[in-house]
Design an enzyme around this catalytic site. Structure first.
Site, PDB file in Angstrom:
ATOM      1  CG  ASP A 345      -2.290   0.670   0.945  1.00 13.17           C
ATOM      2  OD1 ASP A 345      -2.217   1.630   0.118  1.00 13.17           O
ATOM      3  OD2 ASP A 345      -3.198   0.457   1.626  1.00 13.17           O
ATOM      4  CD  GLU A 545      -6.380   5.371   2.984  1.00 16.33           C
ATOM      5  OE1 GLU A 545      -5.422   4.943   3.621  1.00 16.33           O
ATOM      6  OE2 GLU A 545      -6.653   5.394   1.923  1.00 16.33           O
TER       7      GLU A 545
END
Length: 875
Positions: A345, A545
């Protein structure tokens, strides 16, 4: 360029100048090698690194969903055998479109690249599908141009198409996963994924970073809406459906064909179960629960043939997943038989202790195959990986295994044989972007996702009435679509950014006017003509997020403007239907009590008009569309019921998992109102340590001198006018000494220097404002005060910061003696700090020479202060 966050995948707003700094700069750590060299039919060598857990027998034994084909594997090996080390490492590097050029692709031959949320070709938010194709074609042609790097291996482009092709203007935006979980329709999910794949292929992109298969166990998590359910049952079945929709079934002729894209099951593993619902935090579930709860989406996704898996930012029992060979190699690649590639990620490798974004051999050794490395960090990372492999720090066999997996995925996807992006069958067919067929699928998903929580015999409504549609979300496609919508956080959008889309109001207007009724629109509950009924559309503003993390589930905590609007409408004698937009269940008892009907509509996406046929009868008084949705997340009965999940001991939600009314259900209009009492949990609110022997997560310490900033990464460090040094006070290295040296700007005016404790994402500290609390500093002054010394706090936006001068208080302290200073949080709040989103919890600045040490930094309730403690006034 807009500053980036430490580990967030997208650009941050203005405060980012400090956030940019907190790149992991930890000291080198020794890590044993995990070898993952595998041929078809073989399993990677098991890791020898000691890890949390380790009972491999708990994990499901799986075989690759796609049997190895000798011809493909032989072709793979032929390509691999001809590659140089530099070419192999380039395949493992995935930079971002803002940080590389076509010339870079030609020179290095990156295996893949991505666009982050809010990243567009040429930086143009309004980029057309043709603009996306143009960039895809240019990058592809550069990758197969061997003139500089000697390689003809095609690159491929990855994108976060998480609820449709959500980065592209005009694309169909489907409900976010939390709504799809309520729909309980696996076939519909597969249709959504196929429609998404088609729209993605129109723009020349090959790879989608979806599905997210997080099983959400704490609804405070800001990514809750990316999960289908709190229960692994739905997640497992949906994972397979999404993968089949994106890639095609492994047994079908169109598997990874011209209307399909490569899928990514993410984030491996346990991202939905972190302590406190903190994004990128620590999951401390037992290994058995990790398998039972959090691994089930991977069972479904891998069985359906998912070709890539994305590693998660989170840790498991303190070990960062990007650097965990037990999970990546022993579990995923060996026991679960995964023969595709593992991608990282957004700079997630840089969070591994001993790593930085630019330097991280540990991730490759743990089993990471592709480094997602935005920012300029890609170049030093590339160079370091080459050097580390040459030096033997990373085994050549591990590099070969990573590249073997990358090539296998590319060969299965037909990238070596398909035409270039601009010449593929769907490329440029812009009529597919937001097509009527795709929007019809989205409208069906919207209708099936709606969950009716309360209905006092008011729904379905007659369309022949006078209807007021009000609330900030009534005519707001961006708000109803949520995060990951054109921009990363879903903010900064307006209705004109959604050509072909529809707001909730537009659908109601059409229904009512067609039947002869009247409709009025406002955002604040006002009206020109008293209505028979008010449909009030309100809820959470978009977030993604990190920014969405909260510490309490109370809706509009401390600022109940929507409740006030509902009360006013009820006081006027108007019936109220609430349509609640949210990315998670929230405590809304007061709002439910003021509503005659209450519908959880989640984040429905671009087809808001689809809601109206469910709310309204036809002109002849018949039900058009009944409610279908059932809760896939339990609804809390109190603001502090953060974890309430199906199967829990003492399971007592307000509305249980599976709840959802239909028009066939009879409502008891005499039922008593829901309790609006909030248990005071602040009485036992603990002190929050910011620094106690060391900096406490999620805060990170940075130095600042003038316009320079840098993360603190060693026991002694200097930046311009400020120096920091660790020393022993009560135990080893439990204190820090700061030495400030005079610094002047070009105009000879004094410039401040100092330190700051920052977080990569805003933190919700409202609990410490709900009772009197202080910022407590344990300090020792070792010199005279020769300039202004101040303490500051800040949040993300403009005007969201505050400073308190502590020069006089320091001067009054005896030199060489440890003393405590207590600064009231009220002083910071009065100056504009929003404690719902604190990004800089403490900074200490000085404009003059000063030697000052600190030992402990806390935020704590005033009630916990010792007798005789003095809290500084705000002046």
């Amino acid at each position: 360029m807009t500053p980036y966050s430490i580990s967030a995948r997208r650009p941050l707003p203005a405060f980012g100048s400090l956030l940019l700094l907190a790149l992991c700069g930890c000291q080198p750590a020794t890590t044993t090698t995990a070898t993952a060299d595998s041929q078809p039919g073989q399993t990677p060598a098991a890791s020898t690194t000691q890890q949390t857990g380790g009972d491999i027998s708990l994990w499901p034994a799986m075989q690759p969903a796609i049997p190895a084909k000798a011809e493909l594997e032989a072709r793979l090996e032929k390509i691999l055998s001809a590659m140089t080390l530099e070419q192999k490492i380039a395949q493992m590097i995935q930079p971002e479109i803002r940080d590389i050029t076509v010339a870079d692709m030609r020179k290095y031959g990156f295996g893949s690249y991505l666009n982050g949320g809010g990243s567009f070709p040429d930086g143009n938010k309004q980029a057309t599908p043709q603009d996306w194709i143009k960039l895809a074609e240019a990058m592809y042609q550069a990758s197969i141009d061997a003139s500089e790097d000697g390689s003809t291996i095609p690159t491929f482009w990855g994108t976060d198409a998480v609820h449709g092709h959500n980065n592209v203007i005009g694309a169909t935006l489907f409900p976010h996963n939390i709504g799809l979980g309520a729909a309980r329709d696996e076939n519909l999910i597969e249709q959504i994924a196929h429609a998404t794949a088609r729209e993605v292929m129109v723009t020349g992109i090959d790879w989608v970073f979806a599905p997210t298969v997080a099983v959400v166990r704490d609804d405070r998590w800001g990514r809750s809406y990316e999960g289908y359910s709190e229960d692994p049952e739905i997640v497992r079945s949906y994972a397979g459906a999404i993968v089949r929709g994106l890639q095609g079934a492994t047994t079908d002729a169109d598997f990874l064909g011209n209307e399909r894209v490569v899928s990514t099951v993410k984030h491996f593993l346990g991202d939905g179960g972190t302590e406190g619902g903190i994004d990128q935090g620590d999951n401390i579930a037992s290994e058995a629960d990790l398998v039972r709860l959090h691994a089930q989406g991977y069972v479904g996704g891998l069985a359906a043939g998912a070709q890539t898996v994305m590693a998660s930012f989170n840790s498991w029992h303190g070990v960062k997943n990007h650097g965990n060979p037990y999970l990546l190699t022993d579990v995923l690649k060996t026991k679960m038989g995964f023969d595709g590639l593992v991608v990282g990620d957004w700079n997630g490798h840089g969070q591994i202790p001993g790593c930085s974004n630019e330097n991280c051999a540990q991730a490759a050794k743990a089993g990471l195959d592709v480094y997602m490395v935005p920012t300029a960090a890609w170049k030093p990372l590339y160079e370091n990986l080459i050097a580390q492999t040459k030096a033997g720090e990373i085994p050549q066999s591990r590099i070969d295994d990573a590249v073997r997996r990358i090539l296998r995925v590319k060969l299965r996807a037909g990238l070596f044989d398909k035409p270039s992006p601009a010449n593929r069958p769907l490329s440029g067919k812009t009529e597919l972007i937001g097509s009527a067929e795709h929007r019809a699928i989205a409208a069906q998903a919207v209708q099936k996702s709606l969950v009716l929580l309360k209905n006092n015999n008011i729904l379905p409504l007659s369309p022949k009435q006078k209807v007021l549609v009000t609330g900030i979300g009534a005519d707001n496609i961006g708000m109803q679509s949520g995060g990951w919508t054109i921009t990363w956080q879903g903010t900064g959008n307006q209705n004109s950014d959604f050509p072909g889309g529809s707001s909730i109001y537009s659908g109601i207007q059409q229904q009512v006017q067609a039947a002869g009724g009247s409709v009025e629109l406002s955002t604040d509950g006002s009206y020109q003509q008293k209505p028979d009924v008010a449909i009030v559309v309100y809820g959470e503003q978009p977030y993604a997020e990190g920014n969405g993390d909260i510490d309490n589930l109370e809706y509009q905590r401390g600022n109940k403007t929507d409740l006030a609007m509902l009360k006013k409408l009820k006081a006027d004698g108007i019936k109220v239907v609430s349509l609640f937009i949210s990315g998670r269940p929230l405590w809304t008892n007061p709002e439910i009590n003021q509503s005659d009907a209450f519908v959880a509509i989640w984040l429905p996406g671009s087809e808001g008009a689809a809601i109206a046929p469910v709310l309204f009868q036809s002109a002849d008084g018949k039900v058009q569309q009944d409610f279908h949705g059932k809760l896939s997340f339990s609804w809390p009965q109190s603001p502090n019921q953060h974890k309430v999940n199906r199967g829990d001991d003492n399971y007592q939600p307000l509305y249980p998992y599976g709840y959802g009314l239909t028009y066939k259900d009879k409502t008891d209009t005499a039922a008593s109102a829901l309790s609006e009492e909030i248990t005071d949990t602040t009485a036992n609110l603990p002190a929050m340590a910011l620094f106690n022997r060391d900096v406490k997560a999620p805060w990170q310490l940075v130095l600042q001198s003038g316009k320079q900033t840098a993360p603190v990464s060693s026991s002694q460090q200097t930046l311009g006018a400020v120096k920091i040094r660790s020393f022993d006070y009560q135990v080893q290295e439990d204190a820090r000494e700061l030495v400030f040296s005079p610094a002047s700007g070009s105009d000879s005016s004094p410039q401040s220097s100092g330190i700051a404790l920052i977080s990569n994402f805003p933190r919700d500290l409202r609990a410490y404002r709900e009772q009197p609390s202080v910022l407590s500093l344990t300090l020792k002054r070792d010199s005279d005060i020769q300039g202004a010394v101040s303490v500051a706090m800040a949040c993300g936006g403009e005007g969201c910061s505050a400073t308190q001068d502590i020069s006089k208080a320091l001067t009054a302290m005896p030199a060489g003696s440890w003393q405590q200073l207590h600064l009231s949080l009220e002083c910071f709040a009065k100056q504009g700090v929003d404690f719902a989103q604190v990004s800089n919890v403490f900074s200490l600045q000085s404009t003059g020479a000063l030697t000052l040490s600190f030992h402990q930094l806390h935020i704590q309730p005033v009630a916990k202060l010792g007798a005789g403690a003095v809290v500084l006034g705000c002046e």
